[in-house]
Design an enzyme around this catalytic site. Structure first.
Site, mmCIF file in Angstrom:
data_model
loop_
_atom_site.group_PDB
_atom_site.id
_atom_site.type_symbol
_atom_site.label_atom_id
_atom_site.label_comp_id
_atom_site.label_asym_id
_atom_site.label_seq_id
_atom_site.Cartn_x
_atom_site.Cartn_y
_atom_site.Cartn_z
ATOM 1 N N SER A 144 0.856 -1.191 0.000
ATOM 2 C CA SER A 144 0.000 0.000 0.000
ATOM 3 C C SER A 144 0.886 1.233 0.000
ATOM 4 C CB SER A 144 -0.895 0.014 1.244
ATOM 5 O OG SER A 144 -1.523 1.272 1.401
ATOM 6 N N TYR A 157 -1.973 -0.943 9.934
ATOM 7 C CA TYR A 157 -2.077 -1.360 8.534
ATOM 8 C C TYR A 157 -0.817 -0.999 7.758
ATOM 9 C CZ TYR A 157 -3.848 -1.536 3.729
ATOM 10 O OH TYR A 157 -4.012 -1.798 2.392
ATOM 11 N N ALA A 158 -0.366 0.248 7.901
ATOM 12 C CA ALA A 158 0.812 0.706 7.167
ATOM 13 C C ALA A 158 2.053 -0.092 7.551
ATOM 14 C CB ALA A 158 1.040 2.196 7.426
ATOM 15 N N SER A 160 2.164 -3.202 8.670
ATOM 16 C CA SER A 160 2.076 -4.563 8.111
ATOM 17 C C SER A 160 2.401 -4.560 6.627
ATOM 18 C CB SER A 160 0.683 -5.147 8.349
ATOM 19 O OG SER A 160 -0.302 -4.504 7.573
ATOM 20 N N LYS A 161 1.987 -3.519 5.925
ATOM 21 C CA LYS A 161 2.246 -3.438 4.494
ATOM 22 C C LYS A 161 3.694 -3.030 4.203
ATOM 23 C CE LYS A 161 -1.742 -4.659 2.850
ATOM 24 N NZ LYS A 161 -1.880 -5.869 2.012
#
Length: 248
Positions: A144, A157-158, A160-161
């Site tokens: 992402s 989220y960031a 993990s991406k």
């Protein structure tokens, strides 16, 4: 021109969004598909039937839980028993648990990393063993732009991406001598169920940053995945390609 004619692709996250679009684009380009999803729905089953019949390709649905390592292992065994030459792996399945840094819980971190990173690596280990038999293949991981740019409220989220981007580089270095290319795609704001829950103000801020000034379509991401899966990108590995309409 069938870019993937005669090839077999394993795609995760096929139930909706970018995964569903990728399944469609791959089928139109002649790929037989092992379509992985968390669960079955009547709508998804109908889509698989229509797509396989219309494009004259074989689509085999497989359902498993990315929160459960044993379920992932069993899915890999099922794929192995299909006795097919696996040419492509696309890791799309993912979730988000948005929260500001100081509000993010350990539970959220563990859940998101399990689905977005740990399960992806475990599944890739199993599928890569099958690909290594061929001495060739392409793996595409979905990251992402949040992993590259950061985004308020998306710490978990960031992160993990971002781990996916690092893994992509390392996997590429290790697997290139064995004939397997590994790349990542970093989508921006794409019209999916995940972005549908994002507040309008946040969406407007992202659109303001974009050169193209609109939300992206899942098919536009799928087309880049198609390029990386095909022989058109035969000299591309270890890269992360942004698909974001020029945000920056």
């Amino acid at each position: 021109m069938m870019l993937l004619g005669g090839k077999t692709a394993v795609i995760t996250g096929c139930l909706q969004g970018i995964g569903r679009a990728t399944m469609g684009v791959f089928a139109k380009n002649g790929a037989n598909i092992i379509a992985c999803s968390q669960h079955e729905t009547e709508e998804f089953s109908a889509c698989v039937k229509e797509l396989s019949g219309g494009q004259r390709v074989e689509i085999t649905p497989i359902y498993f839980d990315f929160m459960d390592d044993e379920s992932i292992k069993q899915a890999a065994r099922t794929i192995q028993k299909l006795n097919r030459k696996i040419d492509i792996l696309v890791n799309i399945a993912g979730i988000t648990r948005d929260a500001l840094f100081q509000m993010a819980t350990t539970e959220q971190m563990k859940t998101v990393f399990q689905v977005n990173y740990f399960s992806q690596m475990l599944f890739s280990q199993y599928i890569t063993k099958l690909m290594l038999r061929n001495g060739a293949g392409s793996i595409i991981n979905i990251s992402s732009i949040s992993a590259i740019d950061g985004n308020p409220g998306q710490l978990v989220y960031a992160s993990s991406k971002a781990a996916i981007i690092s893994a992509t580089k390392t996997m590429s270095a290790e697997l290139a001598p064995r004939g397997i290319r590994v790349n990542a795609v970093a989508p921006g704001v794409i019209d999916t169920a995940m972005t549908a829950i994002v507040p309008k103000e946040a969406m407007d801020r992202q659109m303001h940053k974009s050169n193209i000034k609109r939300i992206g379509k899942p098919e536009e991401v799928a087309n880049v995945i198609l390029y990386l899966a095909s022989d058109l990108s035969s000299f591309v590995t270890g890269q992360t390609i942004r698909v974001d309409g020029g945000i920056g």
